[in-house]
Design an enzyme around this catalytic site. Structure first.
Site, mmCIF file in Angstrom:
data_model
loop_
_atom_site.group_PDB
_atom_site.id
_atom_site.type_symbol
_atom_site.label_atom_id
_atom_site.label_comp_id
_atom_site.label_asym_id
_atom_site.label_seq_id
_atom_site.Cartn_x
_atom_site.Cartn_y
_atom_site.Cartn_z
ATOM 1 N N CYS A 131 0.815 -1.228 0.000
ATOM 2 C CA CYS A 131 0.000 0.000 0.000
ATOM 3 C C CYS A 131 0.849 1.279 0.000
ATOM 4 C CB CYS A 131 -0.957 -0.007 1.181
ATOM 5 S SG CYS A 131 -0.269 -0.692 2.681
ATOM 6 N N HIS A 244 -2.907 6.127 4.496
ATOM 7 C CA HIS A 244 -1.488 6.348 4.749
ATOM 8 C C HIS A 244 -1.107 7.733 4.200
ATOM 9 C CE1 HIS A 244 -1.393 2.266 5.865
ATOM 10 N NE2 HIS A 244 -0.762 1.728 4.830
HETATM 11 N N1 NAP Z 1 -4.600 -3.790 5.235
HETATM 12 C C1 NAP Z 1 -4.005 -3.188 4.217
HETATM 13 O O1 NAP Z 1 -4.016 -1.942 4.084
HETATM 14 C C2 NAP Z 1 -3.314 -3.995 3.175
HETATM 15 C C3 NAP Z 1 -2.855 -3.319 2.049
HETATM 16 C C4 NAP Z 1 -2.208 -4.048 1.058
HETATM 17 C C5 NAP Z 1 -2.059 -5.400 1.216
HETATM 18 N N2 NAP Z 1 -2.524 -6.044 2.334
HETATM 19 C C6 NAP Z 1 -2.331 -7.491 2.437
HETATM 20 O O2 NAP Z 1 -3.602 -8.131 2.362
HETATM 21 C C7 NAP Z 1 -3.598 -9.296 3.173
HETATM 22 C C8 NAP Z 1 -4.756 -9.273 4.156
HETATM 23 O O3 NAP Z 1 -4.684 -8.111 4.941
HETATM 24 P P1 NAP Z 1 -5.878 -7.612 5.861
HETATM 25 O O4 NAP Z 1 -5.415 -6.294 6.346
HETATM 26 O O5 NAP Z 1 -7.182 -7.725 5.182
HETATM 27 O O6 NAP Z 1 -5.817 -8.688 7.076
HETATM 28 P P2 NAP Z 1 -6.959 -9.208 8.055
HETATM 29 O O7 NAP Z 1 -8.010 -8.182 8.289
HETATM 30 O O8 NAP Z 1 -6.228 -9.746 9.236
HETATM 31 O O9 NAP Z 1 -7.631 -10.430 7.262
HETATM 32 C C9 NAP Z 1 -6.924 -11.603 6.942
HETATM 33 C C10 NAP Z 1 -7.786 -12.505 6.066
HETATM 34 O O10 NAP Z 1 -7.027 -13.624 5.628
HETATM 35 C C11 NAP Z 1 -7.720 -14.822 5.954
HETATM 36 N N3 NAP Z 1 -6.766 -15.902 6.189
HETATM 37 C C12 NAP Z 1 -5.772 -15.948 7.091
HETATM 38 N N4 NAP Z 1 -5.102 -17.110 6.987
HETATM 39 C C13 NAP Z 1 -5.682 -17.798 5.975
HETATM 40 C C14 NAP Z 1 -5.462 -19.083 5.381
HETATM 41 N N5 NAP Z 1 -4.479 -19.879 5.796
HETATM 42 N N6 NAP Z 1 -6.262 -19.467 4.375
HETATM 43 C C15 NAP Z 1 -7.257 -18.667 3.935
HETATM 44 N N7 NAP Z 1 -7.534 -17.442 4.463
HETATM 45 C C16 NAP Z 1 -6.748 -17.025 5.466
HETATM 46 C C17 NAP Z 1 -8.516 -14.463 7.172
HETATM 47 O O11 NAP Z 1 -9.569 -15.399 7.342
HETATM 48 P P3 NAP Z 1 -10.185 -15.760 8.809
HETATM 49 O O12 NAP Z 1 -11.146 -14.641 9.119
HETATM 50 O O13 NAP Z 1 -10.853 -17.054 8.558
HETATM 51 O O14 NAP Z 1 -9.042 -15.836 9.759
HETATM 52 C C18 NAP Z 1 -9.020 -13.071 6.790
HETATM 53 O O15 NAP Z 1 -10.087 -13.184 5.869
HETATM 54 C C19 NAP Z 1 -2.200 -9.366 3.777
HETATM 55 O O16 NAP Z 1 -1.400 -10.165 2.931
HETATM 56 C C20 NAP Z 1 -1.741 -7.941 3.741
HETATM 57 O O17 NAP Z 1 -0.325 -7.837 3.701
HETATM 58 C C21 NAP Z 1 -3.149 -5.365 3.306
#
Ligand code: NAP
Length: 365
Positions: A131, A244
């Site tokens: 991001c 951000h």
């Molecule tokens: N937040 C940001 O601004 C942002 C920006 C760019 C990229 N990202 C990337 O996007 C990803 C998710 O971020 P987030 O902020 O949305 O995190 P989050 O709110 O913690 O959500 C994580 C998600 O991943 C799922 N998950 C975790 N382990 C898994 C597995 N083994 N198999 C299938 N699903 C799984 C979780 O499911 P459950 O609910 O079942 O645990 C939940 O749906 C990360 O890789 C992060 O680096 C985030």
């Protein structure tokens, strides 16, 4: 746009990025035939309500990708490493939000308004940038193309939603504890984030940078096609919910006035200039939250660089939307528009072999 309706999977659908992806797909009327929402086994069978529609969550297993055309992944690098190849083996094209594949030389890393041409040779996996990198590179592209880039220093002020749902809950809990006069407990971050600024995002690397800082360095070079770009970053987490902010200092090759720089930024699709200091107008995290644009302001000459080649700017964007979900959906739209959803070898297109370095800009501006 080719209106064939696609079977789309969202992996990590219960997370903050996954939910935003579903919203953005709906808002932009992406041609979804079947929507398959997947998460870990913890969530399988749960119902998820978004935009007035209720969906059942399935478990993300290799078999869950049978018949999927497009899979938008935001479930962390481990899940992406394990499941993205399985999705590709089923014939799906994956747009992945994690860091798992971004620096793989065989995988395109794409910002929709900067290097969409890099999508053409994909072999099933396309990486969505970090991001912090996402909101930076369209601004740097404008300078690269007009006056060339010599050196970039960026300091980030990153919101808590960038860490995910657990971090948002931790910030809320610490604010309540503070008001109640109780100790602030930290588990997601190493220190309390409420009323604080943490110069530690992701793990520390042997070179003293954090992995987040190093992502900005290496991903920017790859997307801009400038492998030798001199660029440094300090990444700081602050107690803001969404968006951000970045203080960016650029040394350009050719001189450039702030007025010309504002014109260049405003000409980039998806970039909006907000810059009227007399009226206290500049990009704010609170204004950018919920928006898809990248906001740029505080554009001024950096007098520490000689010959009018120094520029300082403030760049703000919603990390969940342009920083993750919106760019992913924009890439999906670009694939549909160009008929590139299927893998390059299936289409008879040449495989992606890495970014073609752009000639450095040399014109005056
Ligand atoms: N937040 C940001 O601004 C942002 C920006 C760019 C990229 N990202 C990337 O996007 C990803 C998710 O971020 P987030 O902020 O949305 O995190 P989050 O709110 O913690 O959500 C994580 C998600 O991943 C799922 N998950 C975790 N382990 C898994 C597995 N083994 N198999 C299938 N699903 C799984 C979780 O499911 P459950 O609910 O079942 O645990 C939940 O749906 C990360 O890789 C992060 O680096 C985030």
């Amino acid at each position: 746009m080719n209106r064939r309706h696609l079977t789309v999977a969202v992996v990590g659908a219960t997370g903050v990025v996954g939910r935003t992806m579903i919203q953005v797909l709906n808002e932009r009327e992406f041609p979804v035939g079947e929507l398959r929402l997947l998460a870990s086994e913890r969530s399988a069978g749960r119902m998820l309500s978004i935009d007035g529609q209720t969906h059942e969550i399935g478990e993300a297993t290799p078999a869950a990708f049978e018949g999927v055309d497009l899979a938008l992944f935001s479930a962390g690098a481990g899940a992406s490493r394990e499941l993205a190849p399985a999705a590709v083996a089923c014939g799906a094209t994956v747009i992945d939000n994690s860091s798992a594949w971004r620096m793989d030389p065989a995988i395109p890393l794409v910002v929709s308004q900067v290097n969409p041409h890099d999508l053409e040779g994909h072999e099933g996996i396309i990486a969505n940038p970090n991001c912090s990198t996402m909101q930076l590179v369209p601004v740097l592209m404008a300078l690269r193309d007009a006056v060339g880039l010599e050196r970039v220093v960026v300091d980030t002020y990153q919101s808590v939603s960038g860490t995910g749902a657990d971090a948002l809950a931790e910030l809320e809990g610490q604010i309540r504890a503070h008001v109640a006069g109780e100790p602030k407990r930290a588990s997601v971050y190493p220190h309390p984030i409420a009323f604080n600024a943490l110069p530690e995002i992701d793990v520390f690397l042997p070179n003293g940078y954090t992995k987040e800082e190093w992502k900005v360095v290496t991903e920017s070079r790859k997307i801009l096609g400038l492998p030798d770009l001199r660029i440094s970053c300090t990444a700081v987490r602050i107690p803001v919910h969404v968006s951000h902010s970045e203080a960016v200092h650029v040394e350009t090759r050719q001189p450039l006035t702030p007025e010309r720089a504002r014109e260049l930024f405003a000409a980039v699709p998806g970039v909006v200039v907000r810059d009227d200091p007399d009226e206290h107008e500049y990009p704010l995290a609170s204004d950018a939250a919920g928006r898809d644009e990248i906001f740029v302001g505080r554009v001024r000459r950096d007098p520490s660089i000689p010959d009018g080649r120094g520029l300082a700017v403030w760049v703000v964007s919603d990390n969940l939307r342009k920083g993750a979900a919106t760019n992913a959906v924009e890439l999906a739209e670009a694939l549909v528009e160009r008929d590139w959803v299927t893998h390059a070898s299936t289409r008879g297109a040449p495989r992606y072999r890495g970014p073609v370095p752009e000639p450095a800009g040399g014109g005056t501006a």
